[in-house]
Design a protein around this motif. Sequence first.
Motif, PDB file in Angstrom:
ATOM      1  N   GLN A 101      17.592  -4.630  -8.704  1.00 58.53           N
ATOM      2  CA  GLN A 101      16.151  -4.392  -8.687  1.00 58.53           C
ATOM      3  C   GLN A 101      15.814  -3.092  -9.416  1.00 58.53           C
ATOM      4  O   GLN A 101      16.532  -2.096  -9.292  1.00 58.53           O
ATOM      5  N   THR A 102      14.712  -3.104 -10.160  1.00 58.46           N
ATOM      6  CA  THR A 102      14.194  -1.891 -10.784  1.00 58.46           C
ATOM      7  C   THR A 102      12.874  -1.534 -10.119  1.00 58.46           C
ATOM      8  O   THR A 102      11.979  -2.385  -9.998  1.00 58.46           O
ATOM      9  N   GLN A 103      12.757  -0.285  -9.692  1.00 58.12           N
ATOM     10  CA  GLN A 103      11.564   0.187  -8.993  1.00 58.12           C
ATOM     11  C   GLN A 103      10.865   1.286  -9.795  1.00 58.12           C
ATOM     12  O   GLN A 103      11.442   1.891 -10.696  1.00 58.12           O
ATOM     13  N   SER A 104       9.638   1.554  -9.411  1.00 61.53           N
ATOM     14  CA  SER A 104       8.959   2.739  -9.928  1.00 61.53           C
ATOM     15  C   SER A 104       9.575   3.974  -9.293  1.00 61.53           C
ATOM     16  O   SER A 104      10.008   3.937  -8.140  1.00 61.53           O
ATOM     17  N   ALA A 105       9.629   5.073 -10.040  1.00 62.35           N
ATOM     18  CA  ALA A 105      10.088   6.326  -9.443  1.00 62.35           C
ATOM     19  C   ALA A 105       8.988   6.927  -8.577  1.00 62.35           C
ATOM     20  O   ALA A 105       9.251   7.446  -7.484  1.00 62.35           O
ATOM     21  N   ARG A 106       7.750   6.845  -9.053  1.00 65.72           N
ATOM     22  CA  ARG A 106       6.630   7.358  -8.261  1.00 65.72           C
ATOM     23  C   ARG A 106       6.340   6.409  -7.099  1.00 65.72           C
ATOM     24  O   ARG A 106       6.666   5.226  -7.139  1.00 65.72           O
ATOM     25  N   VAL A 107       5.707   6.954  -6.099  1.00 69.86           N
ATOM     26  CA  VAL A 107       5.452   6.213  -4.861  1.00 69.86           C
ATOM     27  C   VAL A 107       4.011   5.704  -4.863  1.00 69.86           C
ATOM     28  O   VAL A 107       3.068   6.497  -4.881  1.00 69.86           O
ATOM     29  N   ALA A 143       0.792  -1.233   0.000  1.00 71.84           N
ATOM     30  CA  ALA A 143       0.000   0.000   0.000  1.00 71.84           C
ATOM     31  C   ALA A 143       0.820   1.276   0.000  1.00 71.84           C
ATOM     32  O   ALA A 143       0.254   2.363  -0.158  1.00 71.84           O
ATOM     33  N   TYR A 144       2.148   1.170   0.173  1.00 70.15           N
ATOM     34  CA  TYR A 144       2.954   2.392   0.151  1.00 70.15           C
ATOM     35  C   TYR A 144       4.398   2.063  -0.198  1.00 70.15           C
ATOM     36  O   TYR A 144       4.997   1.141   0.372  1.00 70.15           O
ATOM     37  N   GLY A 145       4.964   2.865  -1.093  1.00 69.88           N
ATOM     38  CA  GLY A 145       6.390   2.775  -1.394  1.00 69.88           C
ATOM     39  C   GLY A 145       6.654   2.684  -2.882  1.00 69.88           C
ATOM     40  O   GLY A 145       5.733   2.505  -3.693  1.00 69.88           O
ATOM     41  N   ARG A 146       7.897   2.841  -3.247  1.00 75.04           N
ATOM     42  CA  ARG A 146       8.293   2.611  -4.633  1.00 75.04           C
ATOM     43  C   ARG A 146       8.164   1.122  -4.929  1.00 75.04           C
ATOM     44  O   ARG A 146       8.663   0.284  -4.192  1.00 75.04           O
ATOM     45  N   ARG A 185       0.832  -3.158   3.587  1.00 74.10           N
ATOM     46  CA  ARG A 185       2.296  -3.148   3.696  1.00 74.10           C
ATOM     47  C   ARG A 185       2.860  -1.814   3.250  1.00 74.10           C
ATOM     48  O   ARG A 185       2.526  -1.304   2.175  1.00 74.10           O
ATOM     49  N   LEU A 186       3.737  -1.260   4.075  1.00 76.30           N
ATOM     50  CA  LEU A 186       4.478  -0.051   3.747  1.00 76.30           C
ATOM     51  C   LEU A 186       5.926  -0.443   3.498  1.00 76.30           C
ATOM     52  O   LEU A 186       6.478  -1.294   4.200  1.00 76.30           O
ATOM     53  N   SER A 187       6.572   0.182   2.518  1.00 76.50           N
ATOM     54  CA  SER A 187       7.965  -0.133   2.201  1.00 76.50           C
ATOM     55  C   SER A 187       8.881   0.920   2.815  1.00 76.50           C
ATOM     56  O   SER A 187       8.598   2.119   2.723  1.00 76.50           O
ATOM     57  N   PRO A 188       9.972   0.516   3.462  1.00 78.21           N
ATOM     58  CA  PRO A 188      10.854   1.479   4.136  1.00 78.21           C
ATOM     59  C   PRO A 188      11.454   2.515   3.198  1.00 78.21           C
ATOM     60  O   PRO A 188      11.791   2.215   2.046  1.00 78.21           O
ATOM     61  N   GLN A 247       2.299  13.894   1.113  1.00 75.31           N
ATOM     62  CA  GLN A 247       3.216  14.330   0.063  1.00 75.31           C
ATOM     63  C   GLN A 247       4.473  15.029   0.573  1.00 75.31           C
ATOM     64  O   GLN A 247       5.552  14.817   0.008  1.00 75.31           O
ATOM     65  N   PRO A 248       4.418  15.840   1.635  1.00 79.45           N
ATOM     66  CA  PRO A 248       5.670  16.436   2.132  1.00 79.45           C
ATOM     67  C   PRO A 248       6.682  15.403   2.640  1.00 79.45           C
ATOM     68  O   PRO A 248       7.870  15.719   2.769  1.00 79.45           O
ATOM     69  N   PHE A 249       6.217  14.187   2.916  1.00 86.03           N
ATOM     70  CA  PHE A 249       7.093  13.154   3.472  1.00 86.03           C
ATOM     71  C   PHE A 249       7.485  12.086   2.452  1.00 86.03           C
ATOM     72  O   PHE A 249       8.168  11.123   2.784  1.00 86.03           O
ATOM     73  N   MET A 250       7.053  12.265   1.196  1.00 86.90           N
ATOM     74  CA  MET A 250       7.299  11.268   0.164  1.00 86.90           C
ATOM     75  C   MET A 250       8.480  11.666  -0.717  1.00 86.90           C
ATOM     76  O   MET A 250       8.667  12.847  -0.995  1.00 86.90           O
ATOM     77  N   PRO A 251       9.281  10.689  -1.187  1.00 90.10           N
ATOM     78  CA  PRO A 251      10.445  11.011  -2.023  1.00 90.10           C
ATOM     79  C   PRO A 251      10.101  11.367  -3.458  1.00 90.10           C
ATOM     80  O   PRO A 251      10.966  11.828  -4.199  1.00 90.10           O
ATOM     81  N   ASP A 252       8.857  11.158  -3.876  1.00 89.74           N
ATOM     82  CA  ASP A 252       8.436  11.492  -5.233  1.00 89.74           C
ATOM     83  C   ASP A 252       6.922  11.612  -5.252  1.00 89.74           C
ATOM     84  O   ASP A 252       6.264  11.462  -4.225  1.00 89.74           O
ATOM     85  N   GLN A 253       6.359  11.855  -6.430  1.00 89.96           N
ATOM     86  CA  GLN A 253       4.918  12.019  -6.573  1.00 89.96           C
ATOM     87  C   GLN A 253       4.191  10.686  -6.367  1.00 89.96           C
ATOM     88  O   GLN A 253       4.748   9.614  -6.603  1.00 89.96           O
ATOM     89  N   PRO A 254       2.920  10.724  -5.942  1.00 89.76           N
ATOM     90  CA  PRO A 254       2.180   9.486  -5.694  1.00 89.76           C
ATOM     91  C   PRO A 254       1.601   8.897  -6.975  1.00 89.76           C
ATOM     92  O   PRO A 254       1.437   9.579  -7.992  1.00 89.76           O
ATOM     93  N   CYS A 255       1.258   7.618  -6.916  1.00 94.16           N
ATOM     94  CA  CYS A 255       0.533   6.950  -7.988  1.00 94.16           C
ATOM     95  C   CYS A 255      -0.298   5.829  -7.373  1.00 94.16           C
ATOM     96  O   CYS A 255      -0.004   5.348  -6.274  1.00 94.16           O
ATOM     97  N   ASN A 256      -1.339   5.422  -8.077  1.00100.09           N
ATOM     98  CA  ASN A 256      -2.164   4.305  -7.610  1.00100.09           C
ATOM     99  C   ASN A 256      -2.883   3.617  -8.763  1.00100.09           C
ATOM    100  O   ASN A 256      -3.875   2.922  -8.573  1.00100.09           O
TER     101      ASN A 256
END
Length: 308
Positions: free
Chosen positions: A218-224, A165-168, A243-246, A278-287
Amino acid sequence: MKISLGPLLYYWPRETIFAFYEAMAATPLDVVYLGETVCSRRHELRLADWLDIARMLQDAGKQAVLSTQVLIESGSDVSVLHKIADNAEFTVEANDMGAVRCLSGQTPGRPFVAGPHLNLYNAPSLQWMAQLGASRWVMPLEMAQDALAAMLVQRPAGLETEVFAYGRMPLAYSARCFTARHRNLPKDDCGFSCLEHADGLTLRTRESEDFLVLNGTQTQSARVYNLANELAAMRALGVDLVRLSPQSQHMAQIIALFDEARGPAQQPGGADYVQRMQPFMPDQPCNGYWFGRPGLEQGQAAGNAPNS
């Protein structure tokens, strides 16, 4: 609904990892997954260290789970897998079928978590995994809520469902190390380049838009990926854990907001937790995947516009 913290996907210094999990012990997390799942060359912590952290978290009231590596490439990787599977203290998350075989073949059998990389996309595969001993399964990252709902109608009794539910998003694994390749280094002499990128190395398009993140093999999404606004809908479906990803910064704030969002008073279309995060995220959100659309999109369910 419980909140879990997935395994650490990045390579951090030893002291940073210990400090991170000491801080996590003071948060309202219910379950914490531990261990190296990406690359066996990451040796800041050994299995004995992960076990020490697991015991510390258990003493703090968390369920500690040991996660196995996703891509097994060598005899030493197999040896570590067997040591994790044979541990008598903690539940194990199986991230490849070799781990499933190790865990399901034990006598007596021990319940395990079927990880998100086992490709469980239909009810028969879920039934089979439960017969092998799975007590919990993690939905594949790109599965839409409609497909999940169809599977949960036929979910085996007693099998918990967990949703990333959260993370790249960890999109792919490879025998190649792309972070080393970026520095023109061979994988076996990578200089542990991942240590320089606490949240991965961003890959941008020619238009300078963040697209992917390189994290070793590993390849991840840039958006969170962020499903904080969908927890009420998940609860209605019967999801048991999110699940949240560190991430290296602001993890406690993210957990606190998810803890608030899972409150029993929350309804679909309620407060916009994604906006607050959003102020605490390393990039823009997606879902997008959740709604059956391209993963990098950000949207909401029809008729569920946030009130704030």
